[in-house]
Design an enzyme around this catalytic site. Sequence first.
Site, PDB file in Angstrom:
ATOM      1  N   HIS A  61       0.782  -1.187   0.169  1.00 19.38           N
ATOM      2  CA  HIS A  61      -0.019  -0.070  -0.213  1.00 19.38           C
ATOM      3  C   HIS A  61       0.845   1.149  -0.199  1.00 19.38           C
ATOM      4  O   HIS A  61       0.298   2.470   0.438  1.00 19.38           O
ATOM      5  CB  HIS A  61      -1.003   0.145   1.031  1.00 19.38           C
ATOM      6  CG  HIS A  61      -1.844  -0.978   0.966  1.00 19.38           C
ATOM      7  ND1 HIS A  61      -3.263  -0.688   0.199  1.00 19.38           N
ATOM      8  CD2 HIS A  61      -2.180  -2.288   1.488  1.00 19.38           C
ATOM      9  CE1 HIS A  61      -3.947  -1.955   0.334  1.00 19.38           C
ATOM     10  NE2 HIS A  61      -3.400  -2.807   0.973  1.00 19.38           N
ATOM     11  N   ASP A 198       1.740  -3.860  -9.627  1.00 20.20           N
ATOM     12  CA  ASP A 198       1.377  -5.287 -10.252  1.00 20.20           C
ATOM     13  C   ASP A 198       1.665  -4.994 -11.626  1.00 20.20           C
ATOM     14  O   ASP A 198       2.227  -6.059 -12.432  1.00 20.20           O
ATOM     15  CB  ASP A 198      -0.064  -5.646 -10.068  1.00 20.20           C
ATOM     16  CG  ASP A 198      -0.447  -5.660  -8.663  1.00 20.20           C
ATOM     17  OD1 ASP A 198       0.538  -5.515  -7.501  1.00 20.20           O
ATOM     18  OD2 ASP A 198      -1.435  -5.588  -8.210  1.00 20.20           O
TER      19      ASP A 198
HETATM   20  C1  GLA Z   1      -2.852  -4.237  -4.875  1.00 19.82           C
HETATM   21  C2  GLA Z   1      -2.720  -3.033  -5.885  1.00 19.82           C
HETATM   22  C3  GLA Z   1      -1.199  -2.698  -5.931  1.00 19.82           C
HETATM   23  C4  GLA Z   1      -0.935  -2.277  -4.673  1.00 19.82           C
HETATM   24  C5  GLA Z   1      -1.231  -3.191  -3.304  1.00 19.82           C
HETATM   25  C6  GLA Z   1      -0.876  -3.210  -2.185  1.00 19.82           C
HETATM   26  O1  GLA Z   1      -2.334  -5.416  -5.444  1.00 19.82           O
HETATM   27  O2  GLA Z   1      -3.132  -3.579  -7.290  1.00 19.82           O
HETATM   28  O3  GLA Z   1      -1.423  -1.489  -6.652  1.00 19.82           O
HETATM   29  O4  GLA Z   1      -1.505  -1.114  -3.985  1.00 19.82           O
HETATM   30  O5  GLA Z   1      -2.587  -3.784  -3.809  1.00 19.82           O
HETATM   31  O6  GLA Z   1       0.209  -2.990  -1.917  1.00 19.82           O
END
Ligand code: GLA
Length: 413
Positions: A61, A198
Site C-alpha cells: 500500500h 502489479d
Molecule cells: C493491490 C494493488 C497494488 C498495490 C497492492 C498493495 O495489489 O493492485 O497497486 O497497491 O494492492 O500493496
Amino acid sequence: MHEGTDPRLLVVKRIDRSEFAYSQPATNAAAHTLKTLFAELYGASPAFYRASGRVNLIGEHTDYNDGFVMPAALDLYTYVAVSPRTDRRLQVYSANFKEKCELDLDSIRPGRTGHWSDYIRGVAGVLQSAGYSLRGADLAISSDVPLGSGLSSSAALEVSTAWALLSNSQFSASPTEIAKMCQKSEHVYVETRCGIMDQFISCHGRAGHALMLDCRSLEFELLPIPQGVRLMVCNTMVKHEHASSEYNTRRRECEEGVRMLAEVLPGIRALRDVTLDELEKHRERLNPVIYKRMRHVVSENERVKKAARLLEAGDVAAFGRLMADSHRSLRDDYEVSVPELDLMVELASRQTGVYGARMTGGGFGGSTINLVDANHTEEVQQKLAKDYQEKTGIKPVILICEASGGAGAVTES
Ligand code: GLA
C-alpha cells in the site's frame, strides 16, 4: 482457482532447482494446449503472449503513495493466443471461465460491468484512446495465476492482453508504457484505483530477482534473491467481497492525510514526502484513523529501503524481521489483514527455516509470502498446511515459486 480444480485441495508444487537454478520454466506445454484449443475454436494458428502474476516481498500500500515496493514476478502466467480478424470485433474465449464473449472495438465505453471481460474491454479501450488503432482479433486466454489469491491475476491478464492486442496490430510499446496503460484500464474499467506495482512487475520481472521500484520516478533496482532462499506463497483460500471498496477507501484516507499535512508542510505531494518525525510532530492535526494509515505508509517506505540493503548484503534473517514488522503494521495500523492471514503468518513464524512471513498484496484475504531456507521447504509446507487446516477447516494452497521473467511473446514448438 481454476475451473475443474478443487479449491480445497492442497496443491503442492515442487520445483527441482538442483540443475537449473532460477532458469525460466519451460513454456511450450501451456502454449501447446492453448494452440489446440485455439484451432478448435477459431480454426487458425495463433501467436502467443504471456505475463506473470506477482508476489510482493515488502512495501504494501505504498505504491499509490509515490513510495517504494519490492515485488517479484512469479512463474505463474496468463497466456493469450491471438490471431487477426478482418473486421473490428474481438472474440475472446476464457479457458478458466469456459466462456466466450464478443466486443466491438468501435463501441467500447468506460465503466465496470463486473464481468471478467471488463479487463479485456478496458485494455482495448485504453490502448485505443492512447492512439493505438487496433485490428480485430480472435483470442483465447488461459491462466495459471490463481484468481482472487492476491497474486495479481488481474495484472497478468491485462498485461498479456495488451501485449497480444498490440502485436496483433503490428504495434509495439515499451514495458513501462504498457504497465501504465494497464493500470489506467483497471482504474477506468474495473474501478479499482490500484497503484502501478502489479502491472510494472508483470512487465519488468527478472528471473531470480526481486525489483525495488520507486513508484514516483519509476526507477528500479534489480535485487538477486539469495541462493538457498525460496519464495513460499501460502494462499489462505479466503477472499472478502469488500476488498476493492476498502482498497479505494484506504487510498482516499491517505490522500486526505496529505491534504491535512500540506497545510503545515507545504510542498508535500504524497505520503512519500513525509517523515515519521514530521508525522509525530503534527499528529494532533490528524484524526486517529488517518494518523494510523499514514504511520503504516511512512514506516513501510522506510522498511523497504532498509530491506533492499539487507537483501543485497544477504542478511535474510534481518530482512525477515522487517517482514514481520510490515505485517503487524498492515494488521494494526492499515487494517487490511484478516484472521486467516494473521494465523498463516503466525504459524509460519514458529517454523524452523522460515526467515520471514507477511501478508502480500492488497489484503482482506489472499496469500502470505514466506522466505524459507531451501533445506526446510518441504517440512514447512507440510506443517503449515496441516496446522492451518486444523485451526480453520480450510485447506490452503501452498506454492514454492521462482522469481521469473517479464511479459512477452512465447514461442511454441
Ligand atoms: C493491490 C494493488 C497494488 C498495490 C497492492 C498493495 O495489489 O493492485 O497497486 O497497491 O494492492 O500493496
